[in-house]
Design a protein around this motif. Structure first.
Motif, PDB file in Angstrom:
ATOM      1  N   GLN A 298     -16.112 -20.814  18.327  1.00 48.65           N
ATOM      2  CA  GLN A 298     -16.188 -21.430  17.000  1.00 48.65           C
ATOM      3  C   GLN A 298     -17.599 -21.374  16.419  1.00 48.65           C
ATOM      4  O   GLN A 298     -17.775 -21.311  15.214  1.00 48.65           O
ATOM      5  CB  GLN A 298     -15.703 -22.881  17.080  1.00 48.65           C
ATOM      6  CG  GLN A 298     -14.219 -22.999  17.387  1.00 48.65           C
ATOM      7  CD  GLN A 298     -13.781 -24.436  17.621  1.00 48.65           C
ATOM      8  OE1 GLN A 298     -14.608 -25.307  17.901  1.00 48.65           O
ATOM      9  NE2 GLN A 298     -12.488 -24.685  17.516  1.00 48.65           N
ATOM     10  N   ARG A 325      -5.285 -21.621  17.417  1.00 50.32           N
ATOM     11  CA  ARG A 325      -5.108 -22.678  16.410  1.00 50.32           C
ATOM     12  C   ARG A 325      -6.284 -22.717  15.451  1.00 50.32           C
ATOM     13  O   ARG A 325      -6.109 -22.945  14.248  1.00 50.32           O
ATOM     14  CB  ARG A 325      -4.924 -24.036  17.094  1.00 50.32           C
ATOM     15  CG  ARG A 325      -3.566 -24.244  17.736  1.00 50.32           C
ATOM     16  CD  ARG A 325      -3.343 -25.717  18.069  1.00 50.32           C
ATOM     17  NE  ARG A 325      -4.323 -26.211  19.025  1.00 50.32           N
ATOM     18  CZ  ARG A 325      -4.173 -26.178  20.342  1.00 50.32           C
ATOM     19  NH1 ARG A 325      -3.078 -25.648  20.865  1.00 50.32           N
ATOM     20  NH2 ARG A 325      -5.111 -26.674  21.146  1.00 50.32           N
ATOM     21  N   SER A 326      -7.492 -22.517  15.985  1.00 48.51           N
ATOM     22  CA  SER A 326      -8.683 -22.589  15.131  1.00 48.51           C
ATOM     23  C   SER A 326      -8.716 -21.444  14.138  1.00 48.51           C
ATOM     24  O   SER A 326      -9.355 -21.547  13.080  1.00 48.51           O
ATOM     25  CB  SER A 326      -9.952 -22.584  15.988  1.00 48.51           C
ATOM     26  OG  SER A 326     -10.144 -21.329  16.607  1.00 48.51           O
ATOM     27  N   THR A 328      -6.374 -20.492  12.325  1.00 44.68           N
ATOM     28  CA  THR A 328      -5.617 -20.859  11.118  1.00 44.68           C
ATOM     29  C   THR A 328      -6.483 -21.568  10.090  1.00 44.68           C
ATOM     30  O   THR A 328      -6.095 -21.702   8.928  1.00 44.68           O
ATOM     31  CB  THR A 328      -4.427 -21.770  11.492  1.00 44.68           C
ATOM     32  OG1 THR A 328      -4.919 -22.978  12.086  1.00 44.68           O
ATOM     33  CG2 THR A 328      -3.494 -21.080  12.482  1.00 44.68           C
ATOM     34  N   SER A 329      -7.656 -22.031  10.529  1.00 47.55           N
ATOM     35  CA  SER A 329      -8.555 -22.729   9.595  1.00 47.55           C
ATOM     36  C   SER A 329      -9.578 -21.794   8.978  1.00 47.55           C
ATOM     37  O   SER A 329     -10.520 -22.239   8.342  1.00 47.55           O
ATOM     38  CB  SER A 329      -9.262 -23.871  10.327  1.00 47.55           C
ATOM     39  OG  SER A 329     -10.078 -23.373  11.373  1.00 47.55           O
TER      40      SER A 329
END
Length: 380
Positions: A298, A325-326, A328-329
């Motif tokens: 990240q 999941r990250s 998707t941001s």
């Protein structure tokens, strides 16, 4: 005179008719009793419990086995007695464990099945621990014939079989976990031996030294094959050469500007990856667990992620899922390669389900690692 004679004859005929009718009735009753006794005898020879009820649900006949099965209620059986009354008395005595706590509902359900027989079989447990299979059908005169078969032994055998199956499944799971642990425990140090030796082979060595390095690689490769055969785990993630080639300097041209994030809790394995990729001109950032891998991804821009599976704090699968999941941001999609000593079909499937792009096994071979990196980057 003749009138008296005719009167006498008329009385005689009426008396004869009465006597004849009585005799016929007596013979019919005797025949009926004989037939009933014969039927009772035949029913008593049957190994299953049998009961006959009339259209109003009253007892007509039952055999000896039926009385033995329902021995706690046998004193209530009588011709013309109501099955419903006997059932209620049995429930009150605690003869039917299934009725406990819902007596009226259970009685209503049981009587509904009795008076609306479909021939469908159902099970019933009685208070002495026995299990019965019940089958009831309608007779031609509207009554009911019921069959009771003791299936206690069958139930016990089925329970024993189910218990045995559970034990087999538990043993199989334990075996799988043991083999996975063994695979990880053996292949992790083997990965260090082979990786460091391959890195050493890429340096300037004398002919004698290079021969020794090649002998080490051949021995390590043979040991890897032995471990794979012993643990019955084929490495489906790769096709290994019998004599793995040592990496050469020209391989570095394949990935001159790569920035690689490598997650592995074993320091030797991290060193192997750093040496292999460092020799090829790649920049490697190493972390010790999945949580650190997620944070590093990240925070930094990496071209590819190498992810071990078994790590403390957060394992590789959870880390892969967290990275996906990250994304998707707004973060770019990470090419992720699982690098693990665990290479069973279940492990491969778990990696793919979590979101990994490739899965290669340990011990790591430099050519295989570079091929995997090239493949996932080109596919990105």
């Amino acid at each position: 005179m003749w009138r008296g004679v005719f009167s006498w004859l008329g009385g005689l005929k009426a008396d004869l008719r009465r006597r004849l009718a009585g005799q016929i009735l007596a013979e019919a009753e005797a025949d009926r009793r004989a037939a009933r006794d014969l039927l009772q005898e035949a029913m008593d020879l049957l190994p299953e419990g049998v009961v006959l009820l009339d259209a109003q649900g009253r007892y007509i006949l039952w055999n000896r086995r039926y009385a033995e099965i329902y021995h706690r209620s046998a004193d209530l059986f009588a011709q013309g007695a109501s099955f419903a009354d006997t059932l209620r008395a049995g429930v009150a005595r605690g003869d039917y464990p299934e009725a406990a706590g819902r007596e009226e509902a259970w009685i209503a359900e049981r009587l509904h099945k009795l008076m609306n027989p479909t021939g469908e079989r159902h099970e019933q447990q009685i208070s002495d621990g026995h299990w019965l299979m019940i089958e009831e059908k309608r007779t031609s005169d509207g009554g009911v014939i019921g069959l009771r078969v003791d299936i206690t032994q069958m139930k016990r055998q089925a329970e024993a079989l189910e218990d045995a199956l559970h034990r087999v499944e538990a043993a199989s799971r334990a075996k799988t976990e043991f083999l996975a642990d063994m695979s990880h425990g053996l292949r992790t140090p083997l990965n260090g031996v082979m990786g460091l030796t391959q890195a050493l082979a890429a340096t300037d060595l004398s002919e004698v030294q290079r021969g020794l390095v090649e002998d080490i690689l051949r021995s390590a490769g043979a040991l890897d094959d032995l471990v794979g055969g012993l643990l019955d785990y084929g490495d489906a993630a790769r096709v290994a050469d019998e004599h793995p080639p040592a990496p050469s300097h020209h391989v570095g041209a394949e990935a001159p500007t790569l920035r690689v994030l490598a997650a592995d809790d074993n320091p030797t394995n991290r060193k192997v990856v750093e040496l292999m990729l460092g020799a090829a001109g790649a920049e490697v950032v190493s972390v010790e667990n999945g949580q650190e891998a997620v944070a590093a991804w990240q925070d930094g821009a990496f071209d590819v992620v190498l992810m071990d599976l078994r790590m403390p704090v957060m394992d590789g699968l959870d880390a892969i899922r967290a990275i996906r999941r990250s994304e998707t941001s707004g973060l770019p999609r990470a090419p992720i390669i699982v690098v693990s000593a665990n290479t069973s079909p279940d492990d491969l499937a778990a990696s793919a389900t979590a979101g990994a792009d490739r899965h290669i096994g340990k011990p790591i071979r430099a050519d295989e690692l570079f091929d995997a990196i090239t493949g996932v980057i080109e596919a990105a």
